[in-house]
Structure formats: C-alpha cells, structure tokens
Motif scaffolding. Structure first.
Motif, PDB file in Angstrom:
ATOM      1  N   ARG A  36     -85.962  37.958  55.830  1.00  0.00           N
ATOM      2  CA  ARG A  36     -86.509  36.908  54.964  1.00  0.00           C
ATOM      3  C   ARG A  36     -87.201  35.863  55.828  1.00  0.00           C
ATOM      4  O   ARG A  36     -86.961  35.765  57.033  1.00  0.00           O
ATOM      5  CB  ARG A  36     -85.399  36.256  54.155  1.00  0.00           C
ATOM      6  N   GLU A  37     -88.044  35.068  55.194  1.00  0.00           N
ATOM      7  CA  GLU A  37     -88.796  34.060  55.933  1.00  0.00           C
ATOM      8  C   GLU A  37     -87.873  32.957  56.460  1.00  0.00           C
ATOM      9  O   GLU A  37     -86.977  32.481  55.761  1.00  0.00           O
ATOM     10  CB  GLU A  37     -89.859  33.439  55.018  1.00  0.00           C
ATOM     11  N   LEU A  38     -88.094  32.556  57.718  1.00  0.00           N
ATOM     12  CA  LEU A  38     -87.343  31.462  58.316  1.00  0.00           C
ATOM     13  C   LEU A  38     -87.972  30.136  57.938  1.00  0.00           C
ATOM     14  O   LEU A  38     -89.184  30.044  57.735  1.00  0.00           O
ATOM     15  CB  LEU A  38     -87.338  31.594  59.847  1.00  0.00           C
ATOM     16  N   ILE A  39     -87.160  29.092  57.853  1.00  0.00           N
ATOM     17  CA  ILE A  39     -87.627  27.745  57.534  1.00  0.00           C
ATOM     18  C   ILE A  39     -87.709  26.959  58.828  1.00  0.00           C
ATOM     19  O   ILE A  39     -86.734  26.886  59.582  1.00  0.00           O
ATOM     20  CB  ILE A  39     -86.660  27.050  56.552  1.00  0.00           C
ATOM     21  N   HIS A  40     -88.873  26.377  59.092  1.00  0.00           N
ATOM     22  CA  HIS A  40     -89.050  25.540  60.278  1.00  0.00           C
ATOM     23  C   HIS A  40     -88.401  24.189  60.000  1.00  0.00           C
ATOM     24  O   HIS A  40     -88.776  23.496  59.070  1.00  0.00           O
ATOM     25  CB  HIS A  40     -90.538  25.369  60.585  1.00  0.00           C
ATOM     26  N   VAL A  41     -87.392  23.806  60.808  1.00  0.00           N
ATOM     27  CA  VAL A  41     -86.665  22.564  60.541  1.00  0.00           C
ATOM     28  C   VAL A  41     -86.929  21.483  61.569  1.00  0.00           C
ATOM     29  O   VAL A  41     -86.511  20.341  61.369  1.00  0.00           O
ATOM     30  CB  VAL A  41     -85.140  22.809  60.405  1.00  0.00           C
ATOM     31  N   GLY A  42     -87.599  21.768  62.666  1.00  0.00           N
ATOM     32  CA  GLY A  42     -87.934  20.747  63.653  1.00  0.00           C
ATOM     33  C   GLY A  42     -87.159  20.911  64.942  1.00  0.00           C
ATOM     34  O   GLY A  42     -86.430  21.878  65.146  1.00  0.00           O
ATOM     35  N   GLN A  43     -87.303  19.922  65.825  1.00  0.00           N
ATOM     36  CA  GLN A  43     -86.705  20.006  67.148  1.00  0.00           C
ATOM     37  C   GLN A  43     -85.343  19.336  67.240  1.00  0.00           C
ATOM     38  O   GLN A  43     -84.560  19.653  68.112  1.00  0.00           O
ATOM     39  CB  GLN A  43     -87.629  19.366  68.173  1.00  0.00           C
ATOM     40  N   ALA A  44     -85.039  18.395  66.372  1.00  0.00           N
ATOM     41  CA  ALA A  44     -83.799  17.615  66.477  1.00  0.00           C
ATOM     42  C   ALA A  44     -82.737  18.112  65.499  1.00  0.00           C
ATOM     43  O   ALA A  44     -82.012  17.334  64.908  1.00  0.00           O
ATOM     44  CB  ALA A  44     -84.095  16.143  66.232  1.00  0.00           C
ATOM     45  N   PHE A  45     -82.610  19.393  65.357  1.00  0.00           N
ATOM     46  CA  PHE A  45     -81.685  19.983  64.399  1.00  0.00           C
ATOM     47  C   PHE A  45     -80.457  20.519  65.117  1.00  0.00           C
ATOM     48  O   PHE A  45     -80.550  21.123  66.183  1.00  0.00           O
ATOM     49  CB  PHE A  45     -82.379  21.135  63.655  1.00  0.00           C
ATOM     50  N   ALA A  46     -79.302  20.292  64.542  1.00  0.00           N
ATOM     51  CA  ALA A  46     -78.057  20.868  65.047  1.00  0.00           C
ATOM     52  C   ALA A  46     -77.429  21.659  63.901  1.00  0.00           C
ATOM     53  O   ALA A  46     -77.051  21.087  62.882  1.00  0.00           O
ATOM     54  CB  ALA A  46     -77.107  19.784  65.526  1.00  0.00           C
ATOM     55  N   ALA A  47     -77.343  22.953  64.065  1.00  0.00           N
ATOM     56  CA  ALA A  47     -76.839  23.820  62.999  1.00  0.00           C
ATOM     57  C   ALA A  47     -75.332  23.661  62.827  1.00  0.00           C
ATOM     58  O   ALA A  47     -74.600  23.547  63.800  1.00  0.00           O
ATOM     59  CB  ALA A  47     -77.161  25.276  63.316  1.00  0.00           C
ATOM     60  N   PRO A  48     -74.864  23.654  61.577  1.00  0.00           N
ATOM     61  CA  PRO A  48     -73.409  23.642  61.352  1.00  0.00           C
ATOM     62  C   PRO A  48     -72.820  25.007  61.680  1.00  0.00           C
ATOM     63  O   PRO A  48     -73.537  26.000  61.808  1.00  0.00           O
ATOM     64  CB  PRO A  48     -73.290  23.332  59.858  1.00  0.00           C
ATOM     65  N   ARG A  49     -71.511  25.046  61.804  1.00  0.00           N
ATOM     66  CA  ARG A  49     -70.847  26.339  62.034  1.00  0.00           C
ATOM     67  C   ARG A  49     -71.078  27.245  60.830  1.00  0.00           C
ATOM     68  O   ARG A  49     -71.164  26.783  59.702  1.00  0.00           O
ATOM     69  CB  ARG A  49     -69.360  26.127  62.245  1.00  0.00           C
ATOM     70  N   ARG A  50     -71.153  28.527  61.079  1.00  0.00           N
ATOM     71  CA  ARG A  50     -71.454  29.494  60.020  1.00  0.00           C
ATOM     72  C   ARG A  50     -70.422  29.458  58.895  1.00  0.00           C
ATOM     73  O   ARG A  50     -70.738  29.667  57.724  1.00  0.00           O
ATOM     74  CB  ARG A  50     -71.538  30.896  60.617  1.00  0.00           C
ATOM     75  N   ARG A  51     -69.171  29.164  59.196  1.00  0.00           N
ATOM     76  CA  ARG A  51     -68.102  29.161  58.181  1.00  0.00           C
ATOM     77  C   ARG A  51     -67.998  27.856  57.405  1.00  0.00           C
ATOM     78  O   ARG A  51     -67.206  27.768  56.469  1.00  0.00           O
ATOM     79  CB  ARG A  51     -66.763  29.429  58.844  1.00  0.00           C
ATOM     80  N   ASP A  52     -68.759  26.854  57.776  1.00  0.00           N
ATOM     81  CA  ASP A  52     -68.682  25.540  57.132  1.00  0.00           C
ATOM     82  C   ASP A  52     -69.524  25.548  55.847  1.00  0.00           C
ATOM     83  O   ASP A  52     -70.695  25.170  55.849  1.00  0.00           O
ATOM     84  CB  ASP A  52     -69.151  24.457  58.096  1.00  0.00           C
TER      85      ASP A  52
END
Length: 112
Positions: A36-52
């Motif tokens: 599926r298409e990825l969403i561009h979120v920028g440079q200052a992004f910190a992903a949450p844990r996958r289980r959160d």
C-alpha cells in the motif's frame, strides 16, 4: 553531509521507514510488507511502538487530518496531541468554532 532522510508510514502495518526525501520525479512509495502507499510524515517523526494501539489511533487521526511532522529550525514540529482525550477535545473545539481540524489538532492550548 548527505541530506537528511524523511519518515514514511504505513498505517495498516504500523510500520515506519526512513528514506531519502521526496523529489520532483519520485513515484509513490509503497510499503514493502503490504504494497500500500506510504504516507510522507516529515523528518521530525518518532513512531510509536507497534503494539501501542492508542498511539497508532491518535497518529491515524493526525495523518488523515493532514498533520505532518516537519523539522523546524530549532524546536522540531511543535505540539502534537498524544492521547485520544486530547484529540477529542481538539475535534470538539474545531466543530464548535469552525476552525479547520488540522489547525485545531496542533494547538498547544485551547482557548477558554
């Protein structure tokens, strides 16, 4: 120094990828897991844990409203809500005042 990489997110897979920034001739980027298409979120992004689950629901609302995480000069992307309660408050404020949802979501404090 090489250019900074940007973050791209796949919401269904709950995955974040760092890739070179979008250029003028880039095609849409796709998730290597689900295509599926990825969403561009920028440079200052910190992903949450996958289980959160709650954090990913908040992130889904933010991204669907058009909120991104660009790198600022010295302070990063600015305020972003972290809980569903904060999101609900800002959505209610946007409905009551007619303020665009993306703008209401990034307000640090709501007016009384």
């Amino acid at each position: 120094m090489p250019p900074a990489k940007h973050h791209f997110v796949c919401l269904p897979c709950r995955a974040s990828f760092k890739q070179p920034g979008p250029g003028p001739y880039d095609r849409d980027r796709v998730c290597p897991r689900c295509a599926r298409e990825l969403i561009h979120v920028g440079q200052a992004f910190a992903a949450p844990r996958r289980r959160d689950d709650r954090a990913w629901r908040v992130l889904t609302v933010l991204l669907n409203a058009g909120v991104r995480f660009p790198m600022g000069c010295s302070d990063g992307p600015g305020y972003r809500p972290r809980t569903l309660g904060e999101v609900r408050e800002r959505m209610a404020h946007a409905r009551a005042t007619g303020e665009p949802l993306a703008q209401a979501l990034v307000r640090e404090e709501l007016p009384d």
